[in-house]
Design a protein around this motif. Structure first.
Motif, short mmCIF file in Angstrom:
data_model
loop_
_atom_site.label_atom_id
_atom_site.label_comp_id
_atom_site.label_asym_id
_atom_site.label_seq_id
_atom_site.Cartn_x
_atom_site.Cartn_y
_atom_site.Cartn_z
N PRO A 1 7.06 -3.05 6.97
CA PRO A 1 8.22 -2.40 6.58
C PRO A 1 8.37 -1.94 5.10
CG PRO A 1 8.58 -4.59 7.67
CD PRO A 1 7.21 -4.55 7.21
N ASP A 2 7.48 -2.63 4.06
CA ASP A 2 7.60 -2.17 2.82
C ASP A 2 6.58 -1.05 2.52
OD1 ASP A 2 9.79 -3.70 2.38
OD2 ASP A 2 8.25 -5.39 1.69
N GLY B 1 0.77 -1.11 -0.11
CA GLY B 1 0.13 -0.28 0.18
C GLY B 1 0.74 1.41 -0.24
N VAL B 2 0.21 2.43 -0.27
CA VAL B 2 0.54 3.64 -0.29
C VAL B 2 -0.07 4.53 0.84
CG1 VAL B 2 1.19 5.82 -1.67
CG2 VAL B 2 1.20 3.49 -2.71
N VAL B 3 0.77 5.06 1.46
CA VAL B 3 0.05 6.27 2.56
C VAL B 3 0.77 7.70 2.19
CG1 VAL B 3 -0.05 4.42 4.09
CG2 VAL B 3 2.23 5.86 4.15
N PHE B 4 -0.07 8.80 2.67
CA PHE B 4 0.28 10.06 2.47
C PHE B 4 0.45 10.66 4.00
CE2 PHE B 4 -1.83 8.99 -1.24
CZ PHE B 4 -1.08 9.49 -2.48
N THR B 5 1.81 11.31 4.33
CA THR B 5 2.06 11.72 5.61
C THR B 5 1.98 13.27 5.65
OG1 THR B 5 4.43 11.53 5.29
CG2 THR B 5 3.24 9.64 5.76
N ALA C 1 6.25 5.91 11.73
CA ALA C 1 7.29 4.86 12.56
C ALA C 1 6.35 3.66 12.97
CB ALA C 1 8.03 5.35 13.40
N ASP C 2 5.34 3.77 13.55
CA ASP C 2 4.67 2.68 14.04
C ASP C 2 3.87 1.91 13.03
OD1 ASP C 2 5.09 3.74 16.44
OD2 ASP C 2 2.92 4.71 16.57
N ALA C 3 3.30 2.57 11.83
CA ALA C 3 2.90 1.72 10.64
C ALA C 3 4.09 0.91 10.02
CB ALA C 3 2.43 2.67 9.85
N ARG C 4 5.33 1.48 9.87
CA ARG C 4 6.22 0.72 9.31
C ARG C 4 7.01 -0.26 10.03
NH1 ARG C 4 9.46 5.27 5.50
NH2 ARG C 4 8.44 4.67 3.80
N ALA C 5 6.61 -0.36 11.41
CA ALA C 5 7.09 -1.40 12.31
C ALA C 5 6.07 -2.60 12.04
CB ALA C 5 6.74 -0.96 13.75
#
Length: 487
Positions: free
Chosen positions: A45-46, A9-13, A38-42
């Motif tokens: 990771p990709d 997926g793709v997220v906008f920050t 950081a929590d979402a990538r924990a």
């Protein structure tokens, strides 16, 4: 975007309180909304993160809305959604064919599309937002919508949930008066619009023009010359329609829709109502020649549209024997061509204004907008002009020596040069506008009387100077100013 996104997926920050937080996401990453990156990538990771750019998003929405004009002129922007009013929009295959065209257009542009058809804008927006596929039964689908479809504030939505009202169907059968008393009139109003019980319409981005003509092409045309020929045919149709109404247009707008979704706008303005298609096309040719970015058909235009936003009465012109009307028409045509080529603000027409304050007696308006000039006052035969041909804005300070404090000037110094006055005429007393406390030229106090003198120095040069303020009554030491130069 779905074809380019990774499986995770793709997220906008956005940066919020010192941390990068997810504010938007695609379907695959929707569960991470509101989390810190950081929590979402924990967890994943990709995950692909992209900086949120609201300005770019708005520009994209505007561009998409422009492209949607090909389906209907009634297009509205609502947050991150587009609402199209297709009432009365004919299509060879009906409503289903129109939807198929929209899907084909979105797919060709590489976009994923979520849409819904409903009888009110609010219902269509809610169904598109909360249902993944279009509903076959509109009424039943609306009743299944979550209470968030009301778009109430957080406090109202929480109160509805605590009362056990979680679906639109939970509210649909209840009396509106108790609901309004407990949860607010906005809630019941939105509910009525969702259910189609209240008249609701969109506010389109652009006002509907007085006349609109278009050509659609089954196969996009990639030749600009052919597109201009089609535009000439549309101008002829517009001329016939305006002739029937005895009117003409002051503005003409063309939209060229490319098959890849790009839209090119061209517009011209004229100083007098016009309906001659040859003149319209000549002005469009001038406009195209002045473009810094030439028209690029790309893969071709599939729609060309000509609009006449506003119509004005256009009466037949009576030609004068001496050719006065012809000369006026030639001047108007010249103004139209020059304004079209270099811009409407580069050519101006002076118009007299009903005021006795010298620097406010003339208005410089765009020549293409200015009405017919009012008649100017003419000096008496054999008499010198009362006003100079050039006024300084603001008037310039001068040093004056007069025989008495309130007498005429004897000599004055201007721009480090001393001028001996050999002749003078005046004073011409001009009072301030009593209804305006703060009047007068820039840098001068308002509400003071001016005594103007036309003076001539020893070398024959003529000036227009004035004393600002009456000596002893309005000012102890009135100042002097240079206001203009005679030829």
């Amino acid at each position: 975007m779905g074809n380019l996104a990774p499986a995770d997926g793709v997220v906008f920050t956005q940066k919020q309180r010192g941390a990068m937080r997810i504010v938007a996401a695609d379907e695959a990453a929707r569960a991470h909304l509101g989390l810190a990156l950081a929590d979402a990538r924990a967890r994943v990771p990709d995950l692909l993160a992209v900086d949120d750019d609201p300005v770019a998003d708005q520009l994209l929405l505007d561009r998409l809305a422009d492209s949607c004009d090909r389906f209907t002129p009634m297009v509205a922007l609502d947050e991150a959604a587009l609402t199209l009013d297709i009432t009365g929009c004919p299509h060879k295959d009906g409503e289903a064919g129109l939807v198929e065209d929209v899907e084909h257009w979105a797919g060709r542009a590489g976009m994923q599309l979520r849409y819904a058809l409903a009888s009110t804008p609010e219902a269509a927006q809610a169904l598109a937002r909360y249902q993944s596929v279009p509903a076959t039964d509109e009424k039943a689908a609306i009743l299944r919508l979550p209470i968030a479809a009301l778009r109430a504030d957080d406090e109202t939505e929480l109160a509805l949930r605590r009362a056990g009202l979680k679906m639109i169907g939970d509210l649909a059968g209840r009396p509106s008066a108790p609901l309004a008393a407990r949860f607010g009139a906005e809630t019941t109003d939105m509910l009525a619009r969702l259910l189609g019980k209240s008249d609701s319409r969109i506010s389109p981005r652009r006002a509907e023009p007085a006349l609109l003509f278009e050509r659609r092409f089954a196969e996009p045309i990639a030749q600009t010359d052919y597109a201009l020929a089609v535009l000439g045919e549309l101008a002829g149709e517009a001329a016939a329609a305006m002739l029937e109404q005895h009117k003409g247009g002051r503005r003409f707008a063309v939209r060229l829709y490319r098959s890849d979704g790009m839209v090119r706008d061209l517009g011209i303005e004229v100083s007098l109502p016009l309906r001659d298609p040859k003149v319209v096309m000549r002005l469009f040719a001038e406009r195209i020649e002045s473009l810094n970015d030439p028209i690029d058909p790309g893969f071709g235009f599939d729609l060309i549209r000509l609009a006449v936003p506003v119509l004005e009465p256009l009466a037949p012109t009576q030609l004068q024997l001496e050719g006065g009307a012809v000369a006026s028409g030639e001047l108007t045509a010249l103004i139209d061509r020059l304004s079209t080529r270099v811009g409407r603000g580069h050519f101006r027409r002076l118009r007299a204004k009903d005021t006795h304050i010298p620097e406010q007696a003339t208005l410089a308006l765009p020549a293409i907008d200015a009405p017919e000039p009012a008649p100017w006052s003419e000096p008496e035969a054999g008499e010198p002009p009362l006003r100079p041909i050039h006024l300084f804005d603001p008037p310039q300070v001068i040093e004056v020596i007069a025989e008495v404090p309130d007498g005429p000037p004897h000599r004055f110094r201007w721009r480090r040069t001393l001028h001996e006055v050999t002749r003078f005429e005046g004073p011409e007393r001009i009072a301030a506008e009593w209804w305006k406390r703060a009047g007068g030229p820039s840098g001068l106090g308002g509400g003071l009387t001016r005594d103007y003198y036309r003076v001539e120095d020893a070398r024959g040069r003529r000036f227009w100077i004035f004393r600002h303020g009456l000596y002893g009554t309005e000012k102890v030491n009135p100042g002097w100013y240079m206001h203009g130069l005679f030829a």
